[in-house]
Write an enzyme that holds these catalytic residues in place. Structure first.
Site, PDB file in Angstrom:
ATOM      1  N   LYS A 222      44.474  37.855  37.066  1.00  0.00           N
ATOM      2  CA  LYS A 222      43.556  38.303  38.130  1.00  0.00           C
ATOM      3  C   LYS A 222      43.704  37.472  39.397  1.00  0.00           C
ATOM      4  O   LYS A 222      44.303  36.406  39.399  1.00  0.00           O
ATOM      5  CB  LYS A 222      42.113  38.287  37.607  1.00  0.00           C
ATOM      6  CG  LYS A 222      41.867  39.513  36.714  1.00  0.00           C
ATOM      7  CD  LYS A 222      40.441  39.707  36.312  1.00  0.00           C
ATOM      8  CE  LYS A 222      40.353  41.002  35.480  1.00  0.00           C
ATOM      9  NZ  LYS A 222      39.055  41.131  34.805  1.00  0.00           N
ATOM     10  N   ARG A 256      41.099  39.285  26.805  1.00  0.00           N
ATOM     11  CA  ARG A 256      41.822  40.512  27.181  1.00  0.00           C
ATOM     12  C   ARG A 256      42.975  40.090  28.083  1.00  0.00           C
ATOM     13  O   ARG A 256      42.755  39.558  29.167  1.00  0.00           O
ATOM     14  CB  ARG A 256      40.857  41.451  27.903  1.00  0.00           C
ATOM     15  CG  ARG A 256      41.462  42.783  28.317  1.00  0.00           C
ATOM     16  CD  ARG A 256      40.401  43.616  29.044  1.00  0.00           C
ATOM     17  NE  ARG A 256      40.923  44.891  29.479  1.00  0.00           N
ATOM     18  CZ  ARG A 256      41.630  45.069  30.576  1.00  0.00           C
ATOM     19  NH1 ARG A 256      41.912  44.048  31.361  1.00  0.00           N
ATOM     20  NH2 ARG A 256      42.068  46.263  30.913  1.00  0.00           N
TER      21      ARG A 256
HETATM   22  C1  7PJ Z   1      38.544  43.955  32.584  1.00  0.00           C
HETATM   23  C2  7PJ Z   1      38.445  45.181  31.967  1.00  0.00           C
HETATM   24  C3  7PJ Z   1      37.768  42.863  32.099  1.00  0.00           C
HETATM   25  C4  7PJ Z   1      36.928  44.361  30.434  1.00  0.00           C
HETATM   26  C5  7PJ Z   1      39.801  45.338  33.629  1.00  0.00           C
HETATM   27  C6  7PJ Z   1      42.713  44.125  34.766  1.00  0.00           C
HETATM   28  C7  7PJ Z   1      41.673  44.726  35.636  1.00  0.00           C
HETATM   29  N1  7PJ Z   1      37.650  45.408  30.895  1.00  0.00           N
HETATM   30  N2  7PJ Z   1      39.240  46.044  32.634  1.00  0.00           N
HETATM   31  N3  7PJ Z   1      36.986  43.127  31.011  1.00  0.00           N
HETATM   32  N4  7PJ Z   1      39.423  44.058  33.620  1.00  0.00           N
HETATM   33  N5  7PJ Z   1      36.125  44.522  29.381  1.00  0.00           N
HETATM   34  O1  7PJ Z   1      43.285  44.787  33.920  1.00  0.00           O
HETATM   35  O2  7PJ Z   1      43.034  42.934  34.992  1.00  0.00           O
HETATM   36  O3  7PJ Z   1      37.763  41.734  32.603  1.00  0.00           O
HETATM   37  S1  7PJ Z   1      40.868  46.069  34.794  1.00  0.00           S
END
Ligand code: 7PJ
Length: 278
Positions: A222, A256
């Site tokens: 990020k 994640r």
């Molecule tokens: C997140 C997400 C996060 C959850 C994205 C990326 C941006 N879902 N979806 N948590 N970030 N739960 O893929 O870096 O931080 S989209």
């Protein structure tokens, strides 16, 4: 602590790795590389071979400035992939905000719904409550909407506000009849937050962990990692690993990530040191 995740029951005695599979043409970190479904399937299988515990399939980009995607386009992209991955041996998570897509993803075999809007869409709670299997749900905090969320960022106390929001969404789930063991909370790093907000949330993660639910942290690649390292998105692995370790050290149970192999190695070493007494 366990997480009920469809037909899976995940023991949370070590940190789990959720591998990101983006099937969107404009995802900021993958640049649409996995839009072709064969490539997407291969990428998912590679992440599973590398040790991913969960695969998160998403089609709607939620990067800052992204516009919402039409429901039928989103379904067309993720449902066939979920069907193909449902027997792959690990739970498949569907990253969506739309109740109809949630329902279709669950019918296709998804074991978890990852909702950046924390089931605030009309009908979303009901879809999860009425699901034929006890799918898990990740409730994420986001200030604003992806299109504009980085433009008007404002908190008095970011940690208290995110914690209060997540507690309220967990209560809404309980009121809808969704069992506690199905719920994951996520502070939503980068979703309507500055670098300083993200760091305050990461430092304060134990306060969110104290709500008593498993916490998921998504910091991989990020912009905060970019801001701290000066690296472009493809060069943020080392920074992302440091962030993942900082999160699990503060009680996160799921990270994640895009770089599964590297994260699994880092967590094996961390776990050998920190969890040795168990
Ligand atoms: C997140 C997400 C996060 C959850 C994205 C990326 C941006 N879902 N979806 N948590 N970030 N739960 O893929 O870096 O931080 S989209």
């Amino acid at each position: 602590m366990i997480l009920r995740c469809g037909r899976f029951e995940l023991a949370l005695d070590r940190p789990l790795v959720m591998g990101v599979l983006n099937v969107t043409p404009d995802s900021f970190s993958d640049g649409g590389r996995f839009l072709d479904s064969h490539a997407a399937l291969e990428h998912a299988q590679r992440m599973i071979a590398e040790g991913a515990d969960i695969i998160d399939v998403g089609a709607e980009s939620t990067r800052p400035g992204a516009e919402p995607m039409h429901e039928s386009d989103e379904m067309r992209r993720i449902v066939p992939l979920i069907e193909k991955l449902a027997g792959a041996g690990v739970p498949i998570s569907a990253d969506t905000r739309k109740p109809a897509v949630m329902r279709a993803a669950i019918a296709a075999g998804a074991s978890m719904i990852n909702d950046v809007a924390a089931l605030r869409a009309d009908g979303a709670l009901a879809v999860i409550a009425a699901a034929p299997r006890p799918v898990a749900v990740c409730l994420m905090h986001m200030q604003g909407e992806p299109e504009t969320m980085q433009q008007h960022v404002a908190y008095t106390d970011v940690l208290a506000e995110v914690k209060g929001f997540l507690a309220a969404r967990a209560r809404a789930c309980a009121a809808a009849g969704i069992a506690r063991e199905r719920i994951v909370l996520d502070p939503g790093f980068g979703f309507g937050k500055t670098v300083a907000h993200n760091l305050a949330l990461l430092r304060g993660l134990p306060a969110i962990v104290a709500l008593g639910y498993p916490v998921l942290a998504g910091l991989s690649r990020k912009s905060t990692i970019g801001a701290l390292t000066g690296r472009e998105v493809g060069e943020r692995v080392a920074g992302s690993l440091a962030a993942a370790l900082a999160a699990v050290a503060r009680g996160a149970k799921i990270v994640r990530v895009h770089d599964v192999r590297e994260t699994v190695d880092a967590l094996k070493v961390w776990s050998a040191v920190e969890l040795a007494a168990h």
